[in-house]
Design a protein around this motif. Structure first.
Motif, PDB file in Angstrom:
ATOM      1  N   VAL A   1       0.840  -1.194   0.000  1.00 22.68           N
ATOM      2  CA  VAL A   1       0.000   0.000   0.000  1.00 22.68           C
ATOM      3  C   VAL A   1       0.877   1.247   0.000  1.00 22.68           C
ATOM      4  CG1 VAL A   1      -1.940  -1.102   1.195  1.00 22.68           C
ATOM      5  CG2 VAL A   1      -0.255   0.177   2.516  1.00 22.68           C
ATOM      6  N   TRP A   2       0.306   2.296  -0.541  1.00 27.45           N
ATOM      7  CA  TRP A   2       0.937   3.614  -0.579  1.00 27.45           C
ATOM      8  C   TRP A   2       0.021   4.554   0.195  1.00 27.45           C
ATOM      9  CZ3 TRP A   2       0.799   6.866  -5.698  1.00 27.45           C
ATOM     10  CH2 TRP A   2       1.431   8.100  -5.504  1.00 27.45           C
ATOM     11  N   CYS A   3       0.573   5.209   1.228  1.00 24.31           N
ATOM     12  CA  CYS A   3      -0.215   6.066   2.128  1.00 24.31           C
ATOM     13  C   CYS A   3       0.279   7.500   2.051  1.00 24.31           C
ATOM     14  CB  CYS A   3      -0.069   5.609   3.579  1.00 24.31           C
ATOM     15  SG  CYS A   3      -0.429   3.874   3.869  1.00 24.31           S
ATOM     16  N   ASN A   4      -0.622   8.411   2.347  1.00 19.37           N
ATOM     17  CA  ASN A   4      -0.165   9.785   2.561  1.00 19.37           C
ATOM     18  C   ASN A   4       0.277   9.957   4.011  1.00 19.37           C
ATOM     19  OD1 ASN A   4      -2.598   9.982   3.947  1.00 19.37           O
ATOM     20  ND2 ASN A   4      -3.285  11.846   2.919  1.00 19.37           N
ATOM     21  N   THR A   5       0.779  11.138   4.315  1.00 12.14           N
ATOM     22  CA  THR A   5       1.335  11.367   5.655  1.00 12.14           C
ATOM     23  C   THR A   5       0.264  11.254   6.732  1.00 12.14           C
ATOM     24  OG1 THR A   5       3.063  12.803   4.748  1.00 12.14           O
ATOM     25  CG2 THR A   5       2.558  13.048   7.091  1.00 12.14           C
TER      26      THR A   5
END
Length: 576
Positions: A173-177
């Motif tokens: 997964v790729w998450c924002n801050t």
């Protein structure tokens, strides 16, 4: 009483079976073929319902003429228009709930650059200010070097709400801050068991989380999807599959909440597709899971839906090559001592597989690398030795890389290799992420479909949708050519592994039915013979006569599940 005659085209019964020209279906089951089908249809239209039923049961034209009432039986006659009728396709390894849910979030699958992904997330967030979390899938993991995506890129689209995007592989997964902050992931957070938090040079989390130990740090705090949203996803997935000629799917990763969704759909009569559930076995809590598996199977049986079973348990033996988490016998090219991730370890996997097998479940093991494939084969061999002989039909899914010493073990142990034919091509993903990690020699040994099939194993196909296309036509085109959509390389990549078209069709139909145990008298589908359920797909032309590059565009004219039309395509077009 419903009676349908298919005629005017090719009736394909399987690679090693004679080809026919007509088929008669009554009340969802096949009753006759070829000239007998034509005779029975004609006789039924001039007899009463009782006489026609007797005809179907006896299989004789004389019986069809035995009715004495004036009312004739109505026979629907379907002209195949020189098309191709075959057993419906099955998908032996997929994730339909995941696939159906993708439409509930930003459409990142279609994006060809990181900038396009960011713009699509921004658009979706602006159009849905009510969403507390922005969730989406499946972005292309090859768009950033090494598959490493930075949280700050997503922050440009949405900074005040958490964003979580699954990669196409569903292992990343790729998450924002903001999502990292809510999950409590910072520079001091250690890598969890069975997971990796990728980091910047200063140790702070980059934004890419690999494998479920790390992924769950975020997904465990996300609010559950609303029940109606999940039900819509199942219906959307069914519509997707039926339009592509698929009537049975192995959901290869089912957790308790997913089971509840399927049961709710069954109760509400919103299941449209045959589905078998593979209950996910977690090495971190397997001891308490096994009784739950037995209870889950009982709940599904008590639901009484003819479209739903829960007879399988899913194990992950490793991760994926693109993350360098696929388990290899020899190290990755990037590091002398990096062999990937063994999820269970050989001994623990063997004992867990043995326990599940003893409880009467079918075993389904995700194994990508050659070390994981060997562990899976060893575990199944252990279960056979301990539990004794029975019709178990264990499955090893993917088998991307198989050591030469293990190639013949699939057949000797009765293991079904469920492989994803669409992956057996030198596309951008293969060249950017896979080949550099494996090196050319190992890369050229990937997906040994023809080798394993010729060893005597029952090769079955699956798509892993939504990881990749769930359309069997796409997979078959690659299986019979080993070429990309652009036709590269001209002679096919590793051409010795190219399959005959008939074998590929079988692998996506009859062999998946074998995997599904769909050969008992009351549950037979996946073949064309009297007594079998009429799960059928009508293609506009014979795929055996087409160049492989044309197979993906071969129209599906109709799909039937147990004789009931579940999809009808556009009006017929000439296919030459």
């Amino acid at each position: 009483m419903s009676t349908t005659l298919f005629h005017g085209g090719t009736v394909w019964r399987g690679h090693a079976q004679p080809t026919g020209h007509a088929l008669l279906v009554r009340d969802g089951r096949i009753v006759a073929l070829d000239d007998e089908a034509l005779r029975l249809a004609d006789a039924a239209e001039h007899s009463d319902g009782a006489g026609a039923a007797t005809a179907a049961a006896s299989g004789t034209a004389d019986a069809a003429a035995s009715g004495t009432a004036d009312a004739a039986t109505s026979v629907e006659r379907i002209d195949l228009e020189s098309g191709f009728l075959m057993p419906a396709f099955g998908d032996g390894h997929a994730h339909p709930l995941f696939g159906g849910l993708e439409a509930e979030g930003p459409d990142v699958r279609a994006c060809a650059t990181v900038e396009e992904i960011v713009a699509e997330v921004r658009r979706f967030a602006e159009e849905h200010p009510e969403r507390e979390w922005i969730q989406g899938a499946s972005y292309d993991g090859s768009l950033a070097e090494g598959g490493l995506f930075d949280a700050r890129w997503l922050d440009e689209a949405v900074a005040d709400r958490p964003v979580v995007l699954r990669a196409w592989d569903y292992h990343t997964v790729w998450c924002n801050t903001r999502a990292l902050e809510l999950a409590g992931i910072d520079a001091e957070t250690p890598d969890p068991v069975l997971g990796e938090i990728t980091r910047r040079a200063d140790g702070s989390p980059l934004g890419t989380l690999r494998e479920w130990g790390a992924v769950e740090l975020v997904t465990d705090i996300m609010p559950p999807r609303p029940a109606e949203e999940r039900l819509r996803a199942l219906e959307r997935a069914a519509d997707y599959y039926l339009a592509r000629g698929v009537t049975w799917v192995q959901d290869a990763w089912v957790e308790p909440g997913d089971l509840d969704t399927y049961l709710l759909a069954a109760e509400a009569d919103r299941l449209r597709l045959r589905t078998n559930l593979a209950l996910y076995a977690d090495p971190r809590r397997f001891a308490e899971q096994l009784p739950d598996f037995v209870e889950s199977r009982r709940r599904v049986q008590e639901a009484g839906s003819p479209l739903l079973t829960a007879n399988t348990v899913k194990f992950f033996a490793d991760g994926v090559v693109e993350n360098e988490t696929g388990a290899l016998l020899e190290p990755y090219c990037s590091a002398l001592h990096k062999h990937g991730m063994s999820v269970w370890g050989a001994e623990a996997l063997a004992e867990a597989v043995c326990a599940v097998d003893a409880a009467g479940f079918q075993v389904h093991v995700h194994a990508i690398g050659d070390a994981a494939v060997r562990q899976a084969l060893d575990a199944i061999e252990h279960a056979v030795a301990v539990n004794g002989p029975r019709d178990r039909r264990p499955v090893i899914a993917h088998a991307q890389l198989v050591d030469e010493a293990d190639l013949d073990r699939f057949a000797s142990l009765g293991v079904i290799p469920n492989m994803q034919p669409l992956w057996a091509q030198l596309d951008a993903l293969m060249q950017v992420l896979t080949v550099p990690r494996l090196g050319q020699e190992r890369a050229d040994r990937q997906y040994p479909m023809r080798t394993i099939e010729q060893s005597g194993a029952r090769l079955a196909f699956g798509s892993d949708w939504p990881v990749s296309s769930g359309d069997p036509r796409d997979g078959i085109a690659v299986a019979v050519s080993r070429r990309t959509v652009d036709g590269e390389p001209a002679g096919g990549w590793t051409p010795h592994e190219i399959l005959p078209v008939g074998v590929a069709l079988d692998a996506y139909s009859a062999s998946v039915a074998h995997q599904a145990f769909a050969d008992s008298a009351d549950a037979a589908w996946g073949r064309i013979e009297p007594g079998a359920a009429a799960d059928l797909v009508h293609l506009a032309a014979d795929p055996r006569d087409l160049d492989p590059s044309r197979i993906p565009d071969l129209p599906v004219r109709a799909t039937w599940l147990a004789g009931s039309p579940r999809y009808r395509g556009a009006p017929s077009l000439a296919v030459s």
